[in-house]
Design an enzyme around this catalytic site. Structure first.
Site, mmCIF file in Angstrom:
data_model
loop_
_atom_site.group_PDB
_atom_site.id
_atom_site.type_symbol
_atom_site.label_atom_id
_atom_site.label_comp_id
_atom_site.label_asym_id
_atom_site.label_seq_id
_atom_site.Cartn_x
_atom_site.Cartn_y
_atom_site.Cartn_z
ATOM 1 N N ASP A 262 -12.406 -9.305 3.505
ATOM 2 C CA ASP A 262 -13.644 -9.286 2.712
ATOM 3 C C ASP A 262 -14.254 -10.687 2.651
ATOM 4 O O ASP A 262 -15.475 -10.855 2.702
ATOM 5 C CB ASP A 262 -13.386 -8.779 1.282
ATOM 6 C CG ASP A 262 -13.659 -7.280 1.145
ATOM 7 O OD1 ASP A 262 -13.550 -6.566 2.169
ATOM 8 O OD2 ASP A 262 -13.979 -6.829 0.027
ATOM 9 N N TYR B 133 0.823 -1.214 0.000
ATOM 10 C CA TYR B 133 0.000 0.000 0.000
ATOM 11 C C TYR B 133 0.856 1.264 0.000
ATOM 12 O O TYR B 133 0.462 2.282 -0.541
ATOM 13 C CB TYR B 133 -0.933 0.033 1.225
ATOM 14 C CG TYR B 133 -2.256 -0.672 1.006
ATOM 15 C CD1 TYR B 133 -2.289 -2.026 0.723
ATOM 16 C CD2 TYR B 133 -3.457 0.025 1.101
ATOM 17 C CE1 TYR B 133 -3.491 -2.670 0.534
ATOM 18 C CE2 TYR B 133 -4.669 -0.617 0.910
ATOM 19 C CZ TYR B 133 -4.683 -1.969 0.631
ATOM 20 O OH TYR B 133 -5.881 -2.595 0.433
ATOM 21 N N ASP C 276 -6.526 -7.154 3.496
ATOM 22 C CA ASP C 276 -7.632 -6.501 2.787
ATOM 23 C C ASP C 276 -8.530 -7.563 2.150
ATOM 24 O O ASP C 276 -9.754 -7.552 2.299
ATOM 25 C CB ASP C 276 -7.055 -5.560 1.724
ATOM 26 C CG ASP C 276 -8.141 -4.835 0.948
ATOM 27 O OD1 ASP C 276 -9.106 -4.365 1.576
ATOM 28 O OD2 ASP C 276 -8.028 -4.761 -0.293
ATOM 29 N N ASP D 250 -2.815 -17.970 0.310
ATOM 30 C CA ASP D 250 -3.817 -18.507 -0.624
ATOM 31 C C ASP D 250 -4.537 -19.702 0.007
ATOM 32 O O ASP D 250 -5.778 -19.809 -0.058
ATOM 33 C CB ASP D 250 -3.191 -18.873 -1.983
ATOM 34 C CG ASP D 250 -2.006 -19.827 -1.875
ATOM 35 O OD1 ASP D 250 -1.435 -19.970 -0.775
ATOM 36 O OD2 ASP D 250 -1.655 -20.445 -2.900
ATOM 37 N N LYS E 130 3.093 -15.265 1.984
ATOM 38 C CA LYS E 130 3.434 -16.092 0.818
ATOM 39 C C LYS E 130 4.949 -16.247 0.782
ATOM 40 O O LYS E 130 5.633 -15.704 -0.097
ATOM 41 C CB LYS E 130 2.911 -15.410 -0.461
ATOM 42 C CG LYS E 130 1.414 -15.577 -0.682
ATOM 43 C CD LYS E 130 1.029 -16.926 -1.268
ATOM 44 C CE LYS E 130 1.489 -17.050 -2.710
ATOM 45 N NZ LYS E 130 1.181 -18.431 -3.236
HETATM 46 C C1 IPM Z 1 -10.613 -1.466 3.279
HETATM 47 C C2 IPM Z 1 -10.805 -0.822 1.942
HETATM 48 C C3 IPM Z 1 -9.649 0.133 1.677
HETATM 49 C C4 IPM Z 1 -8.390 -0.692 1.582
HETATM 50 C C5 IPM Z 1 -9.812 1.032 0.442
HETATM 51 C C6 IPM Z 1 -11.094 1.835 0.500
HETATM 52 C C7 IPM Z 1 -8.625 1.944 0.236
HETATM 53 O O1 IPM Z 1 -10.943 -1.768 0.960
HETATM 54 O O2 IPM Z 1 -10.520 -0.741 4.293
HETATM 55 O O3 IPM Z 1 -10.584 -2.697 3.339
HETATM 56 O O4 IPM Z 1 -8.037 -1.212 0.512
HETATM 57 O O5 IPM Z 1 -7.714 -0.806 2.601
HETATM 58 MG MG MG Z 2 -11.026 -3.769 1.683
#
Ligand code: IPM
Ligand code: MG
Length: 370
Positions: free
Chosen positions: A254, A142, A250, A226, A193
């Site tokens: 999700d 990042y 990240d 993975d 990884k």
């Molecule tokens: C998160 C989001 C952010 C990230 C974006 C909005 C920059 O996806 O907080 O998970 O990638 O960290």
């Molecule tokens: Mg995210």
């Protein structure tokens, strides 16, 4: 008196709608429980760009640095798709994380019993799930340099991002994960990884050494990231605390969010190091979901992740454990009553909008305090 300066940054899309429900809870807590929160507000993301031409203004950055905690809604939307890269809405969030040095991102994924049917996975796989992803938040790909698109002068361009981690960054994030594991199931799974990345080899070494030196009482296992993603959907209950880098965190968070029924359910806390003198940490709390421009303004957004993020704020920034427990119990109670926003709706339940969901949680919170 502990100071309780809260900066609200509602942001874009459904951010302001979700934040409005937290405001109601804070107003009640100040009026009836004498909680003493001092509120200030600022702009971030597209709304800041529209007002100031920046993803966050210097004045709002200064407010964030001076606050005891920041409550953040969401940023982004198609309206700002053609904004220059450095000014895009997400840049506001990334600057807050970097300048406030919020290196530890805590993303709990809890499947409320009432929602075990809402997940896309089978009920027995997610029912009772309670895992915590600890994501490194100020390093890795990042922020690593160089980060650019280079013109090679031969009609070709080269896109470059740099994955980079130093020993101290891995030590401090794994320390947070081990400490938290001790308060829960006492197990940490580290994901990287190392089979293809040098940063993964170092990550694995440093986590192992930190464990040996200070946290040998905690169970540690290592998994390639993975394979970790696969195991998260195969049998997520094998995990307690997962510690991983910025990018893997990240993606894996999700995935974890969907195990709980909806992205609209997942809160997060981003914490800095404790201040050497006061012990307090800089902190920002945000729902994991985004700005959901497709439903913004329709009153359909689920405010639970935002409200649960405020519960994390009560717990981690102000040590208001009783109130945090009570607010989380209020969310679970409302779900038990069959009240649902559209994203978690199922047959036979009562479908409500954002404000009704917020009102129901507040009513439950009040009732639990009585
Ligand atoms: C998160 C989001 C952010 C990230 C974006 C909005 C920059 O996806 O907080 O998970 O990638 O960290
Ligand atoms: Mg995210």
């Amino acid at each position: 008196m502990v100071s309780k300066k809260l900066l609200l940054l509602p942001g874009d899309g459904i951010g302001p709608e979700a934040m409005a429900e937290v405001r109601k809870i804070i107003a009640y807590m100040n009026a009836e429980l004498e909680s003493g929160f001092e509120l200030d507000e600022g702009l971030v993301g597209g709304s800041a760009y529209d007002a100031h031409g920046l993803a966050i203004s210097e004045a709002d950055m200064a407010k964030a640095l001076a606050s005891d905690a920041v409550l953040f809604g969401a940023v982004g939307g198609p309206k700002w798709d053609s904004v220059p890269y450095d000014l895009r809405p997400e840049a506001g969030l990334l600057r807050l994380r970097k300048d406030m040095e919020l290196f530890a991102n805590l993303r709990p994924a809890i499947c409320y019993p009432a929602l075990a049917d809402s997940s896309s996975l089978k009920k027995e796989i997610v029912e009772g799930l309670d895992i915590l992803i600890v994501r490194e938040l100020t390093g890795g790909v990042y922020f690593g340099e160089p980060k650019e698109i280079r013109d090679l002068g031969n009609g070709q361009k080269r896109g470059i991002d740099t994955q980079v981690y130093d020993t101290y960054e891995i030590e401090r994030i794994s320390g947070v994960a081990f400490e938290l594991a001790r308060t829960r199931g006492n197990k940490v799974t580290s994901m990287e990884k190392r089979n293809v990345m040098k940063s993964g080899v170092l990550w694995n070494e440093v986590v192992t050494a930190t464990h040996k030196a200070k946290y040998a009482d905690v169970t540690l296992e290592h998994m390639l990231a993975d394979a970790g993603g696969m195991q998260l959907v195969r049998w997520p209950k094998q995990f307690d605390v997962i510690v991983t880098d910025n990018l893997f965190g990240d993606m894996l968070s999700d995935i974890a969010a969907m195990l709980t029924g909806s992205l609209g359910m997942l809160p997060s806390a981003s914490l800095g190091a404790p201040d050497a003198r006061t012990g307090s940490r800089k902190a920002l709390y945000e729902p994991v979901h985004g700005s959901a421009p497709d439903i913004a303004g329709t009153g359909a957004a689920n405010p639970i992740a935002m409200i649960a993020s405020f519960a994390m704020c009560l717990r981690y920034s102000f040590n208001m454990v009783v109130e945090a427990d009570r607010l989380e119990a209020a969310i679970a109670g409302v779900l038990d009553d069959g009240i649902r926003t559209a994203d978690i709706m199922s047959e036979g339940k009562t479908r409500v909008g954002t404000t009704e969901m917020g009102d129901a949680i507040l009513a439950k919170f009040k009732a639990l305090a009585a």
